[in-house]
Design a protein around this motif. Structure first.
Motif, PDB file in Angstrom:
ATOM      1  N   GLY A 188       0.811  -1.213   0.000  1.00 51.09           N
ATOM      2  CA  GLY A 188       0.000   0.000   0.000  1.00 51.09           C
ATOM      3  C   GLY A 188       0.844   1.262   0.000  1.00 51.09           C
ATOM      4  O   GLY A 188       0.448   2.295  -0.559  1.00 51.09           O
ATOM      5  N   VAL A 189       2.025   1.197   0.612  1.00 50.37           N
ATOM      6  CA  VAL A 189       2.937   2.352   0.616  1.00 50.37           C
ATOM      7  C   VAL A 189       3.528   2.538  -0.771  1.00 50.37           C
ATOM      8  O   VAL A 189       3.577   3.657  -1.311  1.00 50.37           O
ATOM      9  CB  VAL A 189       4.059   2.145   1.660  1.00 50.37           C
ATOM     10  CG1 VAL A 189       5.016   3.344   1.645  1.00 50.37           C
ATOM     11  CG2 VAL A 189       3.469   1.955   3.051  1.00 50.37           C
ATOM     12  N   PHE A 190       3.981   1.440  -1.398  1.00 46.58           N
ATOM     13  CA  PHE A 190       4.554   1.509  -2.750  1.00 46.58           C
ATOM     14  C   PHE A 190       3.558   2.097  -3.746  1.00 46.58           C
ATOM     15  O   PHE A 190       3.922   2.886  -4.622  1.00 46.58           O
ATOM     16  CB  PHE A 190       4.973   0.114  -3.219  1.00 46.58           C
ATOM     17  CG  PHE A 190       6.303  -0.337  -2.687  1.00 46.58           C
ATOM     18  CD1 PHE A 190       7.448   0.423  -2.867  1.00 46.58           C
ATOM     19  CD2 PHE A 190       6.407  -1.542  -2.014  1.00 46.58           C
ATOM     20  CE1 PHE A 190       8.668  -0.008  -2.387  1.00 46.58           C
ATOM     21  CE2 PHE A 190       7.632  -1.977  -1.530  1.00 46.58           C
ATOM     22  CZ  PHE A 190       8.778  -1.209  -1.706  1.00 46.58           C
ATOM     23  N   LYS A 191       2.285   1.709  -3.594  1.00 48.96           N
ATOM     24  CA  LYS A 191       1.257   2.177  -4.528  1.00 48.96           C
ATOM     25  C   LYS A 191       0.712   3.558  -4.170  1.00 48.96           C
ATOM     26  O   LYS A 191      -0.206   4.059  -4.825  1.00 48.96           O
ATOM     27  CB  LYS A 191       0.105   1.166  -4.557  1.00 48.96           C
ATOM     28  CG  LYS A 191       0.504  -0.193  -5.120  1.00 48.96           C
ATOM     29  CD  LYS A 191      -0.683  -1.169  -5.083  1.00 48.96           C
ATOM     30  CE  LYS A 191      -0.299  -2.530  -5.630  1.00 48.96           C
ATOM     31  NZ  LYS A 191      -1.438  -3.499  -5.569  1.00 48.96           N
ATOM     32  N   LYS A 192       1.244   4.136  -3.123  1.00 50.64           N
ATOM     33  CA  LYS A 192       0.832   5.458  -2.630  1.00 50.64           C
ATOM     34  C   LYS A 192      -0.639   5.485  -2.209  1.00 50.64           C
ATOM     35  O   LYS A 192      -1.311   6.516  -2.287  1.00 50.64           O
ATOM     36  CB  LYS A 192       1.097   6.538  -3.679  1.00 50.64           C
ATOM     37  CG  LYS A 192       2.575   6.693  -4.005  1.00 50.64           C
ATOM     38  CD  LYS A 192       2.850   7.872  -4.935  1.00 50.64           C
ATOM     39  CE  LYS A 192       4.347   8.011  -5.197  1.00 50.64           C
ATOM     40  NZ  LYS A 192       4.660   9.170  -6.057  1.00 50.64           N
ATOM     41  N   GLU A 193      -1.103   4.309  -1.765  1.00 55.12           N
ATOM     42  CA  GLU A 193      -2.459   4.222  -1.222  1.00 55.12           C
ATOM     43  C   GLU A 193      -2.482   4.556   0.261  1.00 55.12           C
ATOM     44  O   GLU A 193      -3.533   4.810   0.834  1.00 55.12           O
ATOM     45  CB  GLU A 193      -3.006   2.799  -1.432  1.00 55.12           C
ATOM     46  CG  GLU A 193      -3.153   2.406  -2.883  1.00 55.12           C
ATOM     47  CD  GLU A 193      -3.508   0.941  -3.062  1.00 55.12           C
ATOM     48  OE1 GLU A 193      -3.870   0.558  -4.199  1.00 55.12           O
ATOM     49  OE2 GLU A 193      -3.428   0.172  -2.074  1.00 55.12           O
ATOM     50  N   VAL A 194      -1.305   4.539   0.874  1.00 56.90           N
ATOM     51  CA  VAL A 194      -1.174   4.810   2.308  1.00 56.90           C
ATOM     52  C   VAL A 194      -0.219   5.972   2.511  1.00 56.90           C
ATOM     53  O   VAL A 194       0.921   5.949   2.021  1.00 56.90           O
ATOM     54  CB  VAL A 194      -0.634   3.563   3.054  1.00 56.90           C
ATOM     55  CG1 VAL A 194      -0.438   3.876   4.534  1.00 56.90           C
ATOM     56  CG2 VAL A 194      -1.573   2.382   2.872  1.00 56.90           C
ATOM     57  N   ALA A 195      -0.690   6.993   3.199  1.00 57.46           N
ATOM     58  CA  ALA A 195       0.186   8.120   3.557  1.00 57.46           C
ATOM     59  C   ALA A 195       0.896   7.769   4.862  1.00 57.46           C
ATOM     60  O   ALA A 195       0.262   7.333   5.828  1.00 57.46           O
ATOM     61  CB  ALA A 195      -0.624   9.399   3.718  1.00 57.46           C
ATOM     62  N   VAL A 196       2.205   7.926   4.882  1.00 53.71           N
ATOM     63  CA  VAL A 196       2.994   7.582   6.064  1.00 53.71           C
ATOM     64  C   VAL A 196       3.447   8.868   6.756  1.00 53.71           C
ATOM     65  O   VAL A 196       4.316   9.584   6.254  1.00 53.71           O
ATOM     66  CB  VAL A 196       4.216   6.719   5.696  1.00 53.71           C
ATOM     67  CG1 VAL A 196       4.960   6.299   6.958  1.00 53.71           C
ATOM     68  CG2 VAL A 196       3.787   5.500   4.888  1.00 53.71           C
ATOM     69  N   ILE A 197       2.821   9.170   7.879  1.00 53.51           N
ATOM     70  CA  ILE A 197       3.178  10.358   8.663  1.00 53.51           C
ATOM     71  C   ILE A 197       4.125   9.918   9.776  1.00 53.51           C
ATOM     72  O   ILE A 197       3.787   9.052  10.591  1.00 53.51           O
ATOM     73  CB  ILE A 197       1.927  11.033   9.258  1.00 53.51           C
ATOM     74  CG1 ILE A 197       0.924  11.361   8.152  1.00 53.51           C
ATOM     75  CG2 ILE A 197       2.323  12.286  10.031  1.00 53.51           C
ATOM     76  CD1 ILE A 197       1.466  12.279   7.075  1.00 53.51           C
ATOM     77  N   LEU A 198       5.297  10.507   9.817  1.00 53.28           N
ATOM     78  CA  LEU A 198       6.331  10.120  10.764  1.00 53.28           C
ATOM     79  C   LEU A 198       6.632  11.247  11.751  1.00 53.28           C
ATOM     80  O   LEU A 198       6.397  12.419  11.451  1.00 53.28           O
ATOM     81  CB  LEU A 198       7.618   9.738  10.022  1.00 53.28           C
ATOM     82  CG  LEU A 198       7.509   8.612   8.983  1.00 53.28           C
ATOM     83  CD1 LEU A 198       8.849   8.416   8.281  1.00 53.28           C
ATOM     84  CD2 LEU A 198       7.045   7.316   9.624  1.00 53.28           C
ATOM     85  N   ARG A 199       7.153  10.871  12.899  1.00 54.82           N
ATOM     86  CA  ARG A 199       7.609  11.867  13.868  1.00 54.82           C
ATOM     87  C   ARG A 199       9.031  12.258  13.521  1.00 54.82           C
ATOM     88  O   ARG A 199       9.836  11.441  13.082  1.00 54.82           O
ATOM     89  CB  ARG A 199       7.531  11.340  15.297  1.00 54.82           C
ATOM     90  CG  ARG A 199       8.295  10.075  15.566  1.00 54.82           C
ATOM     91  CD  ARG A 199       8.205   9.660  17.016  1.00 54.82           C
ATOM     92  NE  ARG A 199       9.092  10.424  17.861  1.00 54.82           N
ATOM     93  CZ  ARG A 199       8.873  10.701  19.136  1.00 54.82           C
ATOM     94  NH1 ARG A 199       7.771  10.283  19.722  1.00 54.82           N
ATOM     95  NH2 ARG A 199       9.737  11.392  19.841  1.00 54.82           N
ATOM     96  N   ARG A 200       9.327  13.533  13.696  1.00 50.83           N
ATOM     97  CA  ARG A 200      10.681  14.013  13.445  1.00 50.83           C
ATOM     98  C   ARG A 200      11.386  14.123  14.797  1.00 50.83           C
ATOM     99  O   ARG A 200      11.055  14.954  15.623  1.00 50.83           O
ATOM    100  CB  ARG A 200      10.666  15.380  12.758  1.00 50.83           C
ATOM    101  CG  ARG A 200      12.033  15.797  12.219  1.00 50.83           C
ATOM    102  CD  ARG A 200      11.989  17.220  11.670  1.00 50.83           C
ATOM    103  NE  ARG A 200      11.015  17.388  10.614  1.00 50.83           N
ATOM    104  CZ  ARG A 200      11.192  17.030   9.336  1.00 50.83           C
ATOM    105  NH1 ARG A 200      12.317  16.442   8.977  1.00 50.83           N
ATOM    106  NH2 ARG A 200      10.263  17.233   8.434  1.00 50.83           N
ATOM    107  N   ASP A 201      12.334  13.235  15.016  1.00 49.37           N
ATOM    108  CA  ASP A 201      13.015  13.175  16.307  1.00 49.37           C
ATOM    109  C   ASP A 201      14.510  13.285  16.082  1.00 49.37           C
ATOM    110  O   ASP A 201      15.106  12.445  15.416  1.00 49.37           O
ATOM    111  CB  ASP A 201      12.688  11.849  17.010  1.00 49.37           C
ATOM    112  CG  ASP A 201      12.806  11.951  18.512  1.00 49.37           C
ATOM    113  OD1 ASP A 201      13.135  13.040  18.998  1.00 49.37           O
ATOM    114  OD2 ASP A 201      12.563  10.946  19.185  1.00 49.37           O
TER     115      ASP A 201
END
Length: 619
Positions: free
Chosen positions: A510-523
């Protein structure tokens, strides 16, 4: 009362008038003005002859739920407890309150055991503490003779569950207590149990008709800090220097690390002692006693230390390694601040911790089902470590408890974490895992992303891949954070049977197909260091008392230490910090005024009251 085909002598106890009402006993013996939370409900339920499962967080007064009924009716209460040190602590505190209690353990001489058994059979004890190992031995029932048992308490009952984090096989035999003592109410107690563990406790202990009492798992007096590992020892030292003069625990995963950390802390001005299962028993006991008796000692330990620890004024708990589960983390951090005063929980972790923990699971001898449970528990803890939201909210959610969006007393609330859209970075990371054949760990994959020409990238031809050097916009540190979060989010896993190689999970598509947005913390390390900074914390001053009252508190504290040494008991057995703070602020000078302070019962006033009132009068 539960129905039973056999009538135990104890059944009649609950049809007679109480020796003393619970509230009267609470005020006379413990010196508490009233019950807290759901204590009163539990006590009344037990005194009516019913079974109960009590899920209260550490510091919410679980022990009172069986100690109080014990003194309100005739007979003896049997307490099953997993650790000899814990039994000894509770017996010491009960005796200080004027309650006749003893424990039977393998560490006692035959003469000591014989004396205790004689007191028990003569009806001179209100509580007898035993280990689960003793309960499952043949002939356990013969121990009591004709002495009626009023209540059976099973402490740290999560040990009976394979879903729990401190599983003990000897607990599995405790279900037979229902047949051994029909009609005798049973109470099982724990501070940590998720829904699966609760169900397992009820099944294993045969508490089918038990009422379940659950209090809030929130410990608002504990501040949570979870930091990305930079220089672990420097980070730890900076944290401990804020707690100069206070007691605390530092947890390490290995015995060697415990020893090395304790030595290093002593070399840097922090009074510390080690504790782990591999130590000489005499040295280990001495170090544990020192922790109980001294008020400024740091104990560096494996998780072999602390279950059910009674010391109320532990001001901090630090983890140098990632625990195995949220339950383990919650219980271990819960050893801080049992007295309700402000305390801190600090943890340092990194990618290697995750890899190590997952390897321990995979290489263990547990069943596939247990391993699946352990992986799920580790993932839940990792999710709390990597959250950009409130730590407390995430912890409470794990136990099925709703909480406000922000608690205002954890690192992510006090210093909100910046988030960023990591979708493209995640695609690069996952592509690098895939293009390198899902055969390598994070360190090598990051070298590929950064375009580093190393012996390994050249040897395997990875310097010729399309993904080589596509991640130069991020630092090594940032990529480590990305991979940890991808693990936490379930897009990749670590295969320990292939030397820690990263593998793609089906959800990665789903990430490869851009079906899932991945929101990450900046640490970043700079952010972590900023969070760790702070002013030194004094044990009493942070409760908001004046400088003058703080001075009196320290005088009272010195007197408490003097008395405790004379009696050979831990200082908190005399009076806890909360009571000393009340003395310092209210300044009682008469018996009536002192007895109005929470924690001052008739026995303690008779033993210590005059000495403390003299200091207050002179202070």
């Amino acid at each position: 009362m539960h129905a039973s085909s056999q009538q135990s002598p104890v059944n009649a106890l609950f049809d007679r008038k109480l020796i003393e009402t619970p509230l009267d006993a609470l005020r006379r013996i413990w010196g508490y003005p009233d019950f807290r939370g759901k204590q009163a409900d539990v006590v009344q339920h037990i005194l009516a002859g019913n079974d109960a499962l009590v899920l209260f967080p550490t510091g919410k007064g679980k022990s009172l739920c069986f100690q109080l009924p014990a003194v309100c009716v005739a007979g003896v209460t049997v307490v099953v407890s997993p650790l000899i040190a814990l039994m000894r602590d509770q017996v010491e505190e009960l005796k200080a309150l004027g309650i006749e209690a003893e424990c039977l353990s393998s560490q006692q001489s035959e003469d000591e055991s014989r004396t205790i058994r004689s007191k028990l059979r003569a009806g001179k004890l209100k509580l007898i503490y035993v280990t689960p190992e003793r309960v499952v031995l043949p002939g356990f029932a013969d121990l009591f003779g004709n002495v009626p048992i009023s209540l059976i308490a099973i402490d740290e009952c999560h040990c009976v569950s394979s879903w729990g984090h401190n599983f003990r096989k000897d607990y599995l035999g405790l279900g037979k207590l229902k047949e051994l003592y029909p009609g005798v109410p049973r109470i099982a107690l724990t501070a940590t149990a998720d829904p699966h563990t609760r169900d397992d406790i009820i099944r294993q202990l045969r508490l089918d008709d038990a009422a379940v009492f659950v209090d809030s798992f929130d410990r608002p007096n504990i501040t949570y800090h979870i930091a990305e590992r930079d220089n672990a020892r420097t980070q730890l030292l900076r944290f401990l220097q804020r707690h100069d003069g206070s007691s605390g625990i530092v947890y390490c995963l290995s015995r060697r690390k415990v020893e090395e950390t304790a030595t290093w802390l002593n070399d840097h001005g922090i009074k510390a002692r080690p504790y782990h299962a591999g130590m000489d028993p005499g040295v280990k006991a001495d170090n544990q006693d020192a922790f109980r008796m001294e008020e400024d000692l740091c104990l560096v330990a494996t998780v072999a230390f602390g279950m059910g620890i009674n010391k109320p004024n532990v001001r901090y708990v630090a983890h140098l390694d990632l625990p195995s589960s949220v339950e383990g983390y919650y219980q271990e951090t819960g050893r801080a601040g049992r007295d309700g005063l402000p305390s801190e929980a600090f943890m340092i972790y990194g990618m290697q911790d995750i890899v190590q923990r997952q390897r321990m699971i995979d290489e263990g001898d547990a069943t596939d089902e247990i391993k699946r449970i352990e992986r799920a528990k580790l993932s839940a803890l990792l999710g709390i470590c990597e959250t950009a939201g409130c730590r407390r909210k995430a912890i409470l959610a794990h136990f099925g408890e709703a909480a406000p969006a922000r608690c205002g007393n954890c690192d992510t609330c006090n210093n909100p974490v910046e988030t960023w859209d990591g979708s493209e970075a995640s695609i690069k990371a996952l592509a690098a895992v895939y293009r390198t054949g899902e055969r390598f760990g994070a360190a090598h994959v990051i070298d590929v992303l950064l375009g580093k020409v190393t012996e390994r990238t050249t040897k395997f031809g990875h310097d010729q891949l399309a993904v080589f050097g596509v991640g130069k916009e991020l630092s090594v540190h940032a990529w480590q954070s990305v991979f940890r979060q991808l693990l936490a989010l379930g897009f990749i896993r670590v295969a320990h049977d292939e030397y820690g190689a990263l593998k793609l999970e089906p959800s990665a598509h789903g990430v490869f197909k851009k079906e899932v947005a991945v929101i990450l913390r900046r640490d970043t390390v700079d952010v972590v260091r900023k969070r760790e900074r702070g002013k030194p914390v004094a044990s009493a001053a942070r409760s908001g008392i004046s400088v003058e009252d703080e001075r009196l508190f320290q005088l009272l504290r010195a007197k408490r230490l003097e008395i405790s040494k004379e009696l050979g008991v831990a200082p908190y057995v005399v009076f806890p910090d909360t009571t000393l703070i009340a003395f310092a602020t209210v300044k009682p000078t008469t018996e009536r005024e002192m007895l109005s302070i929470s924690g001052v019962g008739a026995t303690k006033f008779a033993r210590y009251g005059e000495q403390f009132m003299e200091i207050i009068a002179d202070g």
